[in-house]
Design a protein around this motif. Sequence first.
Motif, PDB file in Angstrom:
ATOM      1  N   ARG A  19       0.839  -1.196   0.000  1.00  0.00           N
ATOM      2  CA  ARG A  19       0.000   0.000   0.000  1.00  0.00           C
ATOM      3  C   ARG A  19       0.875   1.246   0.000  1.00  0.00           C
ATOM      4  O   ARG A  19       1.870   1.305   0.727  1.00  0.00           O
ATOM      5  CB  ARG A  19      -0.874   0.017   1.253  1.00  0.00           C
ATOM      6  CG  ARG A  19      -1.876   1.163   1.296  1.00  0.00           C
ATOM      7  CD  ARG A  19      -2.432   1.357   2.678  1.00  0.00           C
ATOM      8  NE  ARG A  19      -1.421   1.969   3.529  1.00  0.00           N
ATOM      9  CZ  ARG A  19      -1.494   2.044   4.854  1.00  0.00           C
ATOM     10  NH1 ARG A  19      -2.505   1.514   5.487  1.00  0.00           N
ATOM     11  NH2 ARG A  19      -0.534   2.632   5.553  1.00  0.00           N
ATOM     12  N   ARG A  21       0.393   5.458   0.369  1.00  0.00           N
ATOM     13  CA  ARG A  21      -0.561   6.508   0.680  1.00  0.00           C
ATOM     14  C   ARG A  21       0.144   7.859   0.662  1.00  0.00           C
ATOM     15  O   ARG A  21       1.248   7.992   1.180  1.00  0.00           O
ATOM     16  CB  ARG A  21      -1.112   6.241   2.074  1.00  0.00           C
ATOM     17  CG  ARG A  21      -2.329   7.030   2.453  1.00  0.00           C
ATOM     18  CD  ARG A  21      -2.399   7.160   3.939  1.00  0.00           C
ATOM     19  NE  ARG A  21      -1.257   7.950   4.404  1.00  0.00           N
ATOM     20  CZ  ARG A  21      -0.798   7.945   5.641  1.00  0.00           C
ATOM     21  NH1 ARG A  21      -1.347   7.186   6.539  1.00  0.00           N
ATOM     22  NH2 ARG A  21       0.230   8.696   5.987  1.00  0.00           N
ATOM     23  N   ASN A 161       3.433  13.135   9.363  1.00  0.00           N
ATOM     24  CA  ASN A 161       3.270  12.830   7.936  1.00  0.00           C
ATOM     25  C   ASN A 161       3.962  13.841   7.033  1.00  0.00           C
ATOM     26  O   ASN A 161       3.948  13.694   5.815  1.00  0.00           O
ATOM     27  CB  ASN A 161       1.784  12.817   7.554  1.00  0.00           C
ATOM     28  CG  ASN A 161       1.055  11.638   8.150  1.00  0.00           C
ATOM     29  OD1 ASN A 161       1.628  10.558   8.273  1.00  0.00           O
ATOM     30  ND2 ASN A 161      -0.191  11.835   8.527  1.00  0.00           N
ATOM     31  N   ARG A 167       3.317   7.221   3.100  1.00  0.00           N
ATOM     32  CA  ARG A 167       3.400   6.048   3.965  1.00  0.00           C
ATOM     33  C   ARG A 167       3.328   4.825   3.055  1.00  0.00           C
ATOM     34  O   ARG A 167       2.369   4.646   2.314  1.00  0.00           O
ATOM     35  CB  ARG A 167       2.233   6.056   4.963  1.00  0.00           C
ATOM     36  CG  ARG A 167       2.369   5.090   6.107  1.00  0.00           C
ATOM     37  CD  ARG A 167       3.302   5.535   7.224  1.00  0.00           C
ATOM     38  NE  ARG A 167       2.892   6.802   7.834  1.00  0.00           N
ATOM     39  CZ  ARG A 167       3.677   7.519   8.628  1.00  0.00           C
ATOM     40  NH1 ARG A 167       4.898   7.117   8.916  1.00  0.00           N
ATOM     41  NH2 ARG A 167       3.234   8.647   9.138  1.00  0.00           N
ATOM     42  N   GLN A 217       8.511   4.643   9.234  1.00  0.00           N
ATOM     43  CA  GLN A 217       8.205   5.407  10.432  1.00  0.00           C
ATOM     44  C   GLN A 217       8.296   6.889  10.135  1.00  0.00           C
ATOM     45  O   GLN A 217       7.532   7.683  10.650  1.00  0.00           O
ATOM     46  CB  GLN A 217       9.245   4.996  11.467  1.00  0.00           C
ATOM     47  CG  GLN A 217       9.011   5.463  12.841  1.00  0.00           C
ATOM     48  CD  GLN A 217      10.121   4.905  13.726  1.00  0.00           C
ATOM     49  OE1 GLN A 217      10.509   3.750  13.612  1.00  0.00           O
ATOM     50  NE2 GLN A 217      10.660   5.730  14.577  1.00  0.00           N
ATOM     51  N   THR A 219       8.640  10.266   7.455  1.00  0.00           N
ATOM     52  CA  THR A 219       8.156  10.685   6.142  1.00  0.00           C
ATOM     53  C   THR A 219       9.008  11.810   5.551  1.00  0.00           C
ATOM     54  O   THR A 219       8.776  12.221   4.429  1.00  0.00           O
ATOM     55  CB  THR A 219       6.703  11.189   6.238  1.00  0.00           C
ATOM     56  OG1 THR A 219       6.632  12.190   7.249  1.00  0.00           O
ATOM     57  CG2 THR A 219       5.750  10.056   6.589  1.00  0.00           C
TER      58      THR A 219
END
Lengths: 344, 188
Positions: A19, A21, A161, A167, A217, A219
């Motif tokens: 995934r 994101r 983030n 992520r 962990q 970004t």
Amino acid sequence: MSEWFEEIDAERKNVVCSRVRLTRNWDEYVFPSRLDDGKAAEMIRRLCEGMKDIDGLLGLKYDVVDLSQLGELELRILREHRVLNSSIIKKKAPMAMLLSEDESVSLVLNGADHIRIQVLRAGLHMADAWKMANEADDYVGSRFSYAFDEKYGYLTSFPTNVGTGLRAAAIVHLPSLSLGKKFPLLVSDMARFGVLIRGICGEGRENYGALYEISNQKTMGQSEQEIVDMVSRVAAQLDDQENQVREMAMKTHRLVREDELYKSYGVLKYARRLSMKEAMSYLSQIMAGTADGLIRFSRPVSVPRLILGIQTANLQNLSDKPLDKDELDAARAEYLREELPQLC
Amino acid sequence: MLCERCKIREANIQYTEVFNGVKTDHHFCAQCARELDFGQYSSIFEGEFPFAEFLSALLGGETPSKRQEKYQQIVCPTCGTTYDEFVKNSCFGCADCYGVFDVLIHDNIKHIQGSDHHKGKIPAGRQADGEDAQQTADPSETGEQSVRSRIQLLERQLKDALRKEEYETAAWCRDQIRALKEGKENDV
Ligand SMILES: [Zn+2]
Ligand SMILES: [Zn+2]
């Protein structure tokens, strides 16, 4: 329906899915936590209007889903399908989503941030998922001006983030590796590299079924490619190590493994009541057994699909009345009896 | 390693707590981590911001009370988020918050992220200024570059002042930086 799940990665059989994101915000509005409902609705309307021509992006067709109009059960199903996360489900403000028909690509509007782009792929296809997310990001970014800062990068509600807003995560199945004494060491090793691992446990509180999610962990400070490569590398390494442990077990304890596997099949195929814990641990056996070629079915079976099927919200949805715990266990067993193919 | 709380299950969650500048590593199983009350953000263990809740502890715990009092009045003019609210929720209210709280959070962000500078994708149309080019002062630099290096110098002074808790100097630097940045924007 989430058809993206069906495919099995023949190379990396212990990696269930990948995934990617991306978290983005539009610089014309304050972040969702400070956005009043009127403004939020206006922003969503403008975002949808601006992306009216989204069909065809990544070769997919999209539906506009008004999340604030969905019932709790529908939201929980989307969460089980990994399209939404729990913080979004609890939110009351206006929220919408552009969702591809196969559920592999989603753009959540006014969740924790204005736009959350997510791409899901079966198996270990992190690079692919990133490529797709990047393309979707270019599409959105060419229509709306992102909140971006030279120093901090893409600005997000949570400083966890900020930067790339990226992520990358993979779900790996580690039934043998996770039993080993060295597993905690491995976990802390990964933390050193900035990779987080956690058990994903469905409805339960323990980690049923030996499924783990690994993700970056941090970004910021690493490029998207570096993050994606790192998570991908760790997933591949875990897959290799899991295979090594299983191969060793096959040499020394083949009969034990086969016995556990066929007993698991027997329970899943014939039981009248199955708790989540039981079902997940037996399905874990089936998943490993299928990957190692120890068991053959009359037709191809996707264990990830079965796992989605036995989750609470899905079973509730299949039933025409609300189910209590005992009824759920019965519904779960019934589902598996029907869905699990015969042996051949 | 076994979970430090129940000592039954394997610890698969590790986090680093920083309190009063002291770093402690903790190891919990997923169940205990969820049961432990880490404040209002305990849903984070199933969510996507595994470190957000510790940020509050980081921000609150590490900040000397003197500094905190001084900054409690800071409010983001765009969205109304106060420094207190930010510390409590670990959540920014708008893009401008980053600029407003920058001097307060810079080190914390660096601590959480291991970096204080974005590397990677830049939105199309936004100019990708070479970061390295900015740092080497070129004698034939254009007016814009000279403003930029002046800002960088001030930012360094500002950080220095904050480290030494010389808040008046810091405030002066901030004003200068803001003036330069605004001047730059007005020119465009
Ligand atoms: Zn525990
Ligand atoms: Zn703000």
